[in-house]
Write a protein that holds these residues in place. Sequence first.
Motif, PDB file in Angstrom:
ATOM      1  N   ILE A  75      28.056  38.663  35.097  1.00  0.00           N
ATOM      2  CA  ILE A  75      27.766  37.329  34.571  1.00  0.00           C
ATOM      3  C   ILE A  75      28.861  36.381  35.035  1.00  0.00           C
ATOM      4  CG2 ILE A  75      29.008  37.708  32.389  1.00  0.00           C
ATOM      5  CD1 ILE A  75      26.747  36.094  30.976  1.00  0.00           C
ATOM      6  N   LEU A  76      28.504  35.112  35.236  1.00  0.00           N
ATOM      7  CA  LEU A  76      29.482  34.073  35.550  1.00  0.00           C
ATOM      8  C   LEU A  76      29.435  33.018  34.453  1.00  0.00           C
ATOM      9  CD1 LEU A  76      31.522  32.612  37.394  1.00  0.00           C
ATOM     10  CD2 LEU A  76      29.564  31.510  38.512  1.00  0.00           C
ATOM     11  N   GLN A  77      30.562  32.808  33.802  1.00  0.00           N
ATOM     12  CA  GLN A  77      30.669  31.777  32.770  1.00  0.00           C
ATOM     13  C   GLN A  77      31.234  30.500  33.389  1.00  0.00           C
ATOM     14  OE1 GLN A  77      33.162  33.990  30.023  1.00  0.00           O
ATOM     15  NE2 GLN A  77      31.420  34.414  28.695  1.00  0.00           N
ATOM     16  N   ILE A  78      30.704  29.385  32.956  1.00  0.00           N
ATOM     17  CA  ILE A  78      31.064  28.103  33.551  1.00  0.00           C
ATOM     18  C   ILE A  78      31.643  27.164  32.496  1.00  0.00           C
ATOM     19  CG2 ILE A  78      30.185  26.061  34.750  1.00  0.00           C
ATOM     20  CD1 ILE A  78      28.016  27.843  35.943  1.00  0.00           C
ATOM     21  N   SER A  79      32.801  26.626  32.795  1.00  0.00           N
ATOM     22  CA  SER A  79      33.377  25.528  32.020  1.00  0.00           C
ATOM     23  C   SER A  79      34.475  24.890  32.845  1.00  0.00           C
ATOM     24  CB  SER A  79      33.933  25.995  30.666  1.00  0.00           C
ATOM     25  OG  SER A  79      35.059  26.835  30.845  1.00  0.00           O
ATOM     26  N   ASP A  80      34.866  23.713  32.443  1.00  0.00           N
ATOM     27  CA  ASP A  80      35.958  22.976  33.070  1.00  0.00           C
ATOM     28  C   ASP A  80      37.107  22.935  32.057  1.00  0.00           C
ATOM     29  OD1 ASP A  80      37.444  21.263  34.731  1.00  0.00           O
ATOM     30  OD2 ASP A  80      35.708  20.035  35.236  1.00  0.00           O
ATOM     31  N   ALA A  81      38.087  22.072  32.290  1.00  0.00           N
ATOM     32  CA  ALA A  81      39.174  21.888  31.321  1.00  0.00           C
ATOM     33  C   ALA A  81      39.666  20.450  31.389  1.00  0.00           C
ATOM     34  CB  ALA A  81      40.326  22.844  31.612  1.00  0.00           C
ATOM     35  N   TYR A  82      39.983  19.909  30.211  1.00  0.00           N
ATOM     36  CA  TYR A  82      40.672  18.631  30.163  1.00  0.00           C
ATOM     37  C   TYR A  82      42.148  18.859  30.491  1.00  0.00           C
ATOM     38  CZ  TYR A  82      36.714  17.018  27.249  1.00  0.00           C
ATOM     39  OH  TYR A  82      35.481  16.697  26.757  1.00  0.00           O
ATOM     40  N   LEU A 111      40.160  32.775  46.493  1.00  0.00           N
ATOM     41  CA  LEU A 111      38.702  32.670  46.387  1.00  0.00           C
ATOM     42  C   LEU A 111      38.009  33.350  47.560  1.00  0.00           C
ATOM     43  CD1 LEU A 111      38.193  29.008  45.084  1.00  0.00           C
ATOM     44  CD2 LEU A 111      38.289  31.141  43.770  1.00  0.00           C
ATOM     45  N   LYS A 112      38.602  33.237  48.744  1.00  0.00           N
ATOM     46  CA  LYS A 112      38.030  33.919  49.905  1.00  0.00           C
ATOM     47  C   LYS A 112      38.065  35.438  49.701  1.00  0.00           C
ATOM     48  CE  LYS A 112      38.442  34.375  54.934  1.00  0.00           C
ATOM     49  NZ  LYS A 112      39.201  33.961  56.151  1.00  0.00           N
ATOM     50  N   ASN A 113      39.164  35.926  49.131  1.00  0.00           N
ATOM     51  CA  ASN A 113      39.265  37.361  48.844  1.00  0.00           C
ATOM     52  C   ASN A 113      38.230  37.790  47.810  1.00  0.00           C
ATOM     53  OD1 ASN A 113      41.378  37.785  50.623  1.00  0.00           O
ATOM     54  ND2 ASN A 113      42.963  37.472  49.070  1.00  0.00           N
ATOM     55  N   LEU A 114      38.034  36.952  46.797  1.00  0.00           N
ATOM     56  CA  LEU A 114      37.009  37.250  45.782  1.00  0.00           C
ATOM     57  C   LEU A 114      35.643  37.380  46.451  1.00  0.00           C
ATOM     58  CD1 LEU A 114      36.615  35.411  42.360  1.00  0.00           C
ATOM     59  CD2 LEU A 114      34.643  36.010  43.751  1.00  0.00           C
ATOM     60  N   ASP A 150      34.719  33.834  35.289  1.00  0.00           N
ATOM     61  CA  ASP A 150      34.722  32.594  34.517  1.00  0.00           C
ATOM     62  C   ASP A 150      35.464  31.531  35.322  1.00  0.00           C
ATOM     63  OD1 ASP A 150      35.818  30.579  32.616  1.00  0.00           O
ATOM     64  OD2 ASP A 150      34.931  31.843  31.076  1.00  0.00           O
ATOM     65  N   THR A 151      34.839  30.375  35.499  1.00  0.00           N
ATOM     66  CA  THR A 151      35.464  29.322  36.298  1.00  0.00           C
ATOM     67  C   THR A 151      36.769  28.841  35.669  1.00  0.00           C
ATOM     68  OG1 THR A 151      34.140  27.600  35.205  1.00  0.00           O
ATOM     69  CG2 THR A 151      33.255  28.548  37.243  1.00  0.00           C
ATOM     70  N   PHE A 152      36.804  28.746  34.341  1.00  0.00           N
ATOM     71  CA  PHE A 152      38.032  28.320  33.671  1.00  0.00           C
ATOM     72  C   PHE A 152      39.123  29.362  33.834  1.00  0.00           C
ATOM     73  CE2 PHE A 152      40.840  28.769  30.008  1.00  0.00           C
ATOM     74  CZ  PHE A 152      41.465  27.531  29.992  1.00  0.00           C
ATOM     75  N   GLN A 153      38.802  30.616  33.601  1.00  0.00           N
ATOM     76  CA  GLN A 153      39.826  31.653  33.658  1.00  0.00           C
ATOM     77  C   GLN A 153      40.429  31.768  35.056  1.00  0.00           C
ATOM     78  OE1 GLN A 153      40.668  32.537  30.843  1.00  0.00           O
ATOM     79  NE2 GLN A 153      38.890  32.594  29.502  1.00  0.00           N
ATOM     80  N   PRO A 205      38.860  22.771  39.816  1.00  0.00           N
ATOM     81  CA  PRO A 205      37.958  22.940  40.970  1.00  0.00           C
ATOM     82  C   PRO A 205      36.860  23.963  40.673  1.00  0.00           C
ATOM     83  CG  PRO A 205      39.995  24.133  41.359  1.00  0.00           C
ATOM     84  CD  PRO A 205      40.178  23.403  40.055  1.00  0.00           C
ATOM     85  N   VAL A 206      36.003  23.603  39.733  1.00  0.00           N
ATOM     86  CA  VAL A 206      34.959  24.510  39.251  1.00  0.00           C
ATOM     87  C   VAL A 206      34.007  24.912  40.372  1.00  0.00           C
ATOM     88  CG1 VAL A 206      32.962  24.697  37.706  1.00  0.00           C
ATOM     89  CG2 VAL A 206      35.091  23.684  36.873  1.00  0.00           C
ATOM     90  N   VAL A 207      33.566  23.937  41.140  1.00  0.00           N
ATOM     91  CA  VAL A 207      32.565  24.222  42.174  1.00  0.00           C
ATOM     92  C   VAL A 207      33.124  25.199  43.206  1.00  0.00           C
ATOM     93  CG1 VAL A 207      31.154  23.219  44.016  1.00  0.00           C
ATOM     94  CG2 VAL A 207      31.341  22.055  41.808  1.00  0.00           C
ATOM     95  N   ASP A 208      34.395  25.101  43.529  1.00  0.00           N
ATOM     96  CA  ASP A 208      34.994  26.039  44.477  1.00  0.00           C
ATOM     97  C   ASP A 208      34.877  27.479  43.981  1.00  0.00           C
ATOM     98  OD1 ASP A 208      35.676  23.941  46.097  1.00  0.00           O
ATOM     99  OD2 ASP A 208      37.823  24.007  45.688  1.00  0.00           O
ATOM    100  N   VAL A 209      35.118  27.679  42.678  1.00  0.00           N
ATOM    101  CA  VAL A 209      35.013  29.028  42.112  1.00  0.00           C
ATOM    102  C   VAL A 209      33.563  29.503  42.157  1.00  0.00           C
ATOM    103  CG1 VAL A 209      35.432  30.485  40.101  1.00  0.00           C
ATOM    104  CG2 VAL A 209      36.999  28.605  40.602  1.00  0.00           C
ATOM    105  N   VAL A 210      32.643  28.627  41.799  1.00  0.00           N
ATOM    106  CA  VAL A 210      31.222  28.977  41.820  1.00  0.00           C
ATOM    107  C   VAL A 210      30.790  29.369  43.226  1.00  0.00           C
ATOM    108  CG1 VAL A 210      28.877  28.100  41.490  1.00  0.00           C
ATOM    109  CG2 VAL A 210      30.650  27.580  39.801  1.00  0.00           C
ATOM    110  N   LYS A 211      31.201  28.606  44.221  1.00  0.00           N
ATOM    111  CA  LYS A 211      30.858  28.937  45.607  1.00  0.00           C
ATOM    112  C   LYS A 211      31.338  30.335  45.979  1.00  0.00           C
ATOM    113  CE  LYS A 211      30.746  24.389  47.878  1.00  0.00           C
ATOM    114  NZ  LYS A 211      31.431  23.550  48.896  1.00  0.00           N
TER     115      LYS A 211
END
Length: 349
Positions: free
Chosen positions: A246-253, A232-235, A196-199, A289-295
Amino acid sequence: MSLSKNSLSSIPTCYATVSVGTPQDPLDKKLEAIAAAGFGGIELGFPDLLSFASKKLGKDVGAQDFEVLCNAGQEVKRLCKEAGLKIVMLQPFSNFEGWKPQSEERKDAFKRAKGWIKIMEAVGTDMLQVGSTDAPIPTSRDVVSSDLKELADLLAAHNFRLAYENWCWSTHAPDWKDVWEVVKAVDRPNIGLCLDTFQTAGGEWADPTTKSGMIEGEGGQHALEKRFQESLKNLATTIPAEKIYILQISDAYKPKEPLDPNPGENGMRPRGRWSMNLRPMPFDGGYLPVVDVVKAVLQTGFRGWFSMEVFDGGPSGQDQEWKDMPKYTKKAMRSYERVLQEAADSRHI
């Protein structure tokens, strides 16, 4: 691994039913909005199933009234089939693992698990999301792994899978590294990760209790960015693609005022309170940095389900109005498409 646009073009998309409207909004209208936006599946949220069953019977249905919930689940299965939506996963199964042997809490956890398995059969899904427990109990990695091994075996009897997610406010497994170590210890073919990008970004990069909204100290922002990119590189290099379900996507305020670092009246930790209603879709007012996690997830080779799971109460957490659910889900699809566009390597088609 290069991330060409072509390699990302066939990723299947789903949308969590709890991420549009409220549990009081009709489930069939939610499904219509999700399908109209072009999503191919849903995560079926248990609160929506409870609400649907209660409305169907005209009375409140209990969370362990499994016979009634299964009957309602069969109707949900029919509605999803009519809408052209696959029920990818039932969620969120919480506070399952780590209880003392023979305790009433552990007995209840396994009773719930067996009931949810019946619901999975009724709705026609093969995946159960389990969030890493946030119960304030002393436990050990061995106990956690043993409990999840037993749950995985219960699910395996039905050819079902367990998607284990790190909740960034968890008391024992808040990071992706923690849940990956647990999954390896469980060592069953039907357990994998719900990332999950948020987590990930919300736990390792951001902090809702600071003025900056980021983790402070420990060498400053430069050191934080370096640690996060290394994580993230380790992931990307340690998790096999087939172990990501599954990959869940969200951002945060960023909270308008830093949250109290102490647990709330209900015992919820600050990141848990932050998660409840300050999680918009990417590119809609958030700052993670959502896109970084997705990458990083894509660089594992994963090309499975991407799911939009947001809890969007607006920047204040209280000012989201659900007057037009189809408009919101279509906006979410555009957000998802932009995430992939920005994650793709511009040097490759």
